[in-house]
Design an enzyme around this catalytic site. Structure first.
Site, short mmCIF file in Angstrom:
data_model
loop_
_atom_site.label_atom_id
_atom_site.label_comp_id
_atom_site.label_asym_id
_atom_site.label_seq_id
_atom_site.Cartn_x
_atom_site.Cartn_y
_atom_site.Cartn_z
N THR A 36 0.85 -1.18 0.00
CA THR A 36 0.00 0.00 0.00
C THR A 36 0.88 1.22 0.00
OG1 THR A 36 -0.02 0.11 2.42
CG2 THR A 36 -1.77 -1.14 1.38
N GLU A 72 -6.07 -3.75 1.56
CA GLU A 72 -6.21 -4.71 2.66
C GLU A 72 -7.50 -5.54 2.57
OE1 GLU A 72 -5.22 -1.63 2.93
OE2 GLU A 72 -3.65 -1.38 4.43
N LYS A 132 -12.13 19.52 11.51
CA LYS A 132 -12.85 19.92 12.72
C LYS A 132 -12.80 21.44 12.83
CE LYS A 132 -14.08 18.26 17.19
NZ LYS A 132 -13.87 17.22 18.19
N TRP A 166 -17.69 18.79 12.83
CA TRP A 166 -16.98 18.07 11.77
C TRP A 166 -17.46 18.52 10.40
CZ3 TRP A 166 -12.77 15.64 13.04
CH2 TRP A 166 -12.64 15.07 14.32
#
Lengths: 546, 546
Positions: free
Chosen positions: B191, B336, B443, B448
């Site tokens: 990755t 993954e 944030k 958020w």
């Protein structure tokens, strides 16, 4: 060995249910119930009831690896039993109610079933063998309190009798499926062998999950979330070909016919549920097509029919496709193969061929599903070529093929391959065609005659509804074929006409000298023609022949 | 334990190839070759060449578990390498040529690759790091003798250089695939982490075969024998999402674009091969749609497009469907997860909903494929409800999910679940929607802001071709969003217009104060926007903002 670094996530039957309940929770399972009404519940609800049922099993003292018997039609309750019994780590043992009582008792004792779940239909069968059942501690009747029979109907049973819905109502639906080894046994089906005692095939969680995935591949029998499948094949025949697993895995709705297997009941349930796929043996489709012909009824939603269990006559494939616009998919398998082995779908390169070539190909048993390897063994065991001509015993290998029988010493395998008892050839496109059962092949004057070839040809004649061919001893030729015919509804059958028709398409020595007209053919417990019974009838000289 | 009595048949990559070659042998694999011409060979031929290649590997001294690197486009030769390397028991390690040379050398050394197969395209990349490669003994150039480069082009390489076709021609095509443990490693992908060294995901035969089966289920990406699939996603990105396995398993033809990934080349190859399905990241589809708009070209055979790798903007889903009649299937996964985790297909019960509801659902990352379990973890690790609102880190579990990284101690798992680093919610229908990467969530003033939400909205404006949002430090609010915009081809973009447009659809505090117009966005090695580079640019104060 360098081990891959991926999760150890066992292939378990409970994972199918939880996936279906979470992802396809609103899809329906609709049942023509044994009590009468058509009832429907979602996959999510089925999972809730299966968890509750797992708690019931605990209360009844069922431990890991215990065999739990079911004696039931295709219903939502029988689906719940599949998932709860296997999910809890016990073994779901489906009993065939069409067996002779002596075989029935033998199997229950051999499997050592401690608990039996039964539909109302089968109480007399249980009563008939009640004193012989050695291990049975509990019988649960698959109904609600209002329909509970008097326990005396079950005869001299040394077991407690319970009501299914009452047991479920008393338990919590909180249950965490145990983390099992994927090679643990999950289900048990006995084959109705024609000789000797029935033998038990013991499926594992791994084989069942892989079979459901293989069954669902695009070239096999893909069931989409938008499908509704009606398994006419009973849940007591090789787990309804694995359909209760494949349907829930993919979110296909299910239509379950309960005891209503006649053409009228099936047609009504199909139309009520919008059935798009149905699966069953040729005998069932004969009945359904006859019903449609007689009544003019139709099922507009029906797109595909899967035909297995025994060879589909070409007339049936063609009839479904040309008369009703329904794709008929011929498949082959057996109890020992979970059952899916091969499926006959047309290769894209054959898309444009003429009808003759098309149906000749589709009438073959087809090509193997991923996970199934095929091989033809000659007399000496050596592999024969896949040239569409060389004939040998079909051998199979794969993760959902049996390697042995329950509580039976020794292995049936030969060099790691399972011998099917079928004689077949495989063409260069890998379409396998079964010529006959090893034991049904007729040797006449040193040449082989395929009983199936002669039957299929006979069934193409309008005078013939069903046909079966057996070999009978002959002083001059060793064996000769005898053809049994059930005449079609509309017409009488005339042996001379049939013989002339057969002679047009067969070598002279392949044409049966004797043709026997009968009202019905003897069927075995799985709905296949019981040739052993015909051979016995012949030996007893019961029939006048034409 | 009562073990099921089924065959031990390991799930091996070689079984996929032999099934494909035997059952779907005549299906084509067509490649726009690196040398130029479009070439085609059947699956059967591919199997013959893979067996020959397995003999080549033996000659090159490759042993079980050895890592063998590939540095190649999507071609028939790269497919042969997948099957031969894994089939022989070695590990197919696909290298990403878009990596920085230092990372490239790090990975080749970390994996200890002894043999590297490379396309002609990448000789300079190898030459750049040649002296650093510690384990490399052989470099095989994927071409024929006529196109072989001078070995000096590979720089100071301490390895023998070979010609692929010359090696193949010298070997026999008789080879029996070894009977491996299904948990043995078969492939390795690193990755491209944004921080720290790349990490290797080590797939097993079992995970690869199960992933191919799960990928092929009706609700995922079923590839039929009648399909031709064009994976635009490179074979060096998570094994082209497993398409080379799923296609061969099901007999789908493949169209492999080699280095020709521009709109014109892709369109030509699709039309030449009758491509019915294509798969790739949004960036590729932007390019393809722009090409179609500019030229008026079309691909009439194209039925489905699979979009993964990063979130598909709604305008893209809608554009494919409404302008071109092509079904766009949004999918989610990561290295993954092999990679398929979820697929966004419409539930049958939503068939009749209005376009707004429809695309809102399809824009979500979708529902899990059988074999993948999803869970949302709150801040304390506890499971959050699937109510479409509660937002937590997405955790996954299943047989093709990574449990660790190659040669790295410790486990990334939390309670047996893999933490994806994605922040998501899951609705009651089980559609998962990614809100952001954990690290990209902004944030601001204690609230958020999802960078993805703002990007998707911006991309819906006709002035915007591509958009990316990052959070930047702010004295008053903690963090504030900054929007980077690549204006669309046809029009200029005006920051004030865009801000007004965003304000109509976002809360005031969610609207980016600053909008930066750029010619292009920095892309990482997998084609995703590299937000870390944007953050660095911002910190360096390079841009004038609107």
């Amino acid at each position: 060995m360098l081990t891959g670094q991926m999760m150890d996530w066992p292939l378990l039957v409970s994972a199918i249910l939880e996936h279906g309940a979470g992802t396809f929770g609103d899809r329906p399972i609709t049942t023509r119930s044994v009590e009468g009404p058509v009832v429907s519940q979602t996959i999510a609800r089925t999972a809730v009831r299966a968890r509750r049922l797992a708690n019931v099993l605990r209360v009844l003292g069922v431990e890991r690896a215990d065999r739990v018997a079911t004696l039931a039609w295709n219903t939502h309750r029988h689906v719940e039993l599949y998932y709860a019994i296997s999910g809890a780590g016990a073994v779901c043992h489906t009993m065939n109610p069409r067996l002779h009582p002596s075989q029935f008792a033998y199997i229950l004792n051999h499997a050592e079933d401690g608990v039996l779940f039964t539909d109302l239909t089968f109480l007399k069968l249980i009563a008939a063998v009640a004193p012989q059942l050695e291990h049975l501690r509990h019988v649960v009747v698959l109904t609600d309190p209002a329909h509970m029979p008097d326990p005396s109907e079950l005869g001299e049973l040394r077991a407690q009798v319970h009501c299914y819905e009452a047991l479920l109502a008393a338990e919590s639906d909180r249950y965490v499926w145990p983390d099992l080894d994927e090679r643990a046994a999950c289900a048990l089906c006995y084959t109705s062998g024609t000789t000797g005692h029935p033998k038990g095939v013991l499926y594992s969680h791994r084989s069942t999950v892989l079979h459901a995935m293989g069954f669902s591949l695009p070239g096999a029998v893909p069931l989409a979330e938008s499908d509704v499948i009606l398994p006419v094949v009973p849940q007591f025949h090789v787990l309804a070909w694995g359909i209760p697993y494949a349907a829930v895995m993919n979110g296909a709705g299910m239509a379950l016919p309960g005891p209503g297997l006649d053409g009228a009941s099936l047609t009504a349930l199909m139309n009520q549920t919008g059935t798009s796929v149905a699966a069953g043996v040729p005998t069932v489709w004969h009945g359904l097509m006859a019903h449609w012909q007689q009544t003019g009824e139709r099922v507009p939603s029906l797109e595909r029919i899967v035909i297995g269990g025994s060879a589909a006559p070409r007339a049936m494939l063609q009839g479904f496709e040309e008369t009703y616009g329904i794709r008929a998919i011929h498949a082959w398998g057996m109890t020992e193969t979970s059952p899916l082995g091969t499926v006959s779908t047309l290769k894209p390169s054959l898309a444009g061929v003429d009808a003759e070539t098309r149906y000749a190909k589709l009438q073959k048993q087809g090509r193997p599903v991923f996970g199934v390897e095929l091989r033809l063994a000659g007399g000496d065991g050596a592999a024969l070529p896949h040239d569409g001509k060389a004939v040998g015993e079909l051998m199979v290998r794969g993760p959902w093929i049996a390697a042995g029988y329950f509580k039976q010493p020794g292995s049936p395998l030969q060099d790691g391959w399972f011998p099917t008892g079928d004689v077949a050839h495989i063409d260069p496109d890998r379409y396998m065609a079964i010529v006959d059962r090893t034991k049904d092949l007729i040797k006449s004057g040193g040449e082989w005659i395929s009983s199936i070839d002669v039957e299929n040809l006979a069934m193409a004649h309008p005078q013939v509804a069903m046909a079966a061919v057996i070999g009978v001893p002959d002083d001059k030729w060793g064996e000769r074929p005898v053809l049994y015919v059930v005449p079609s509804v509309e017409r009488d059958a005339d042996p001379d006409t049939l013989r002339a028709f057969l002679a047009e398409n067969l070598a002279r020595w392949q044409v049966p000298d004797r043709i026997v007209l009968v009202d019905a053919l003897p069927l075995g417990a799985t709905g296949k023609v019981k040739k052993s019974a015909l051979r016995e009838q012949w030996a007893a000289g019961h029939h006048a022949t034409g």
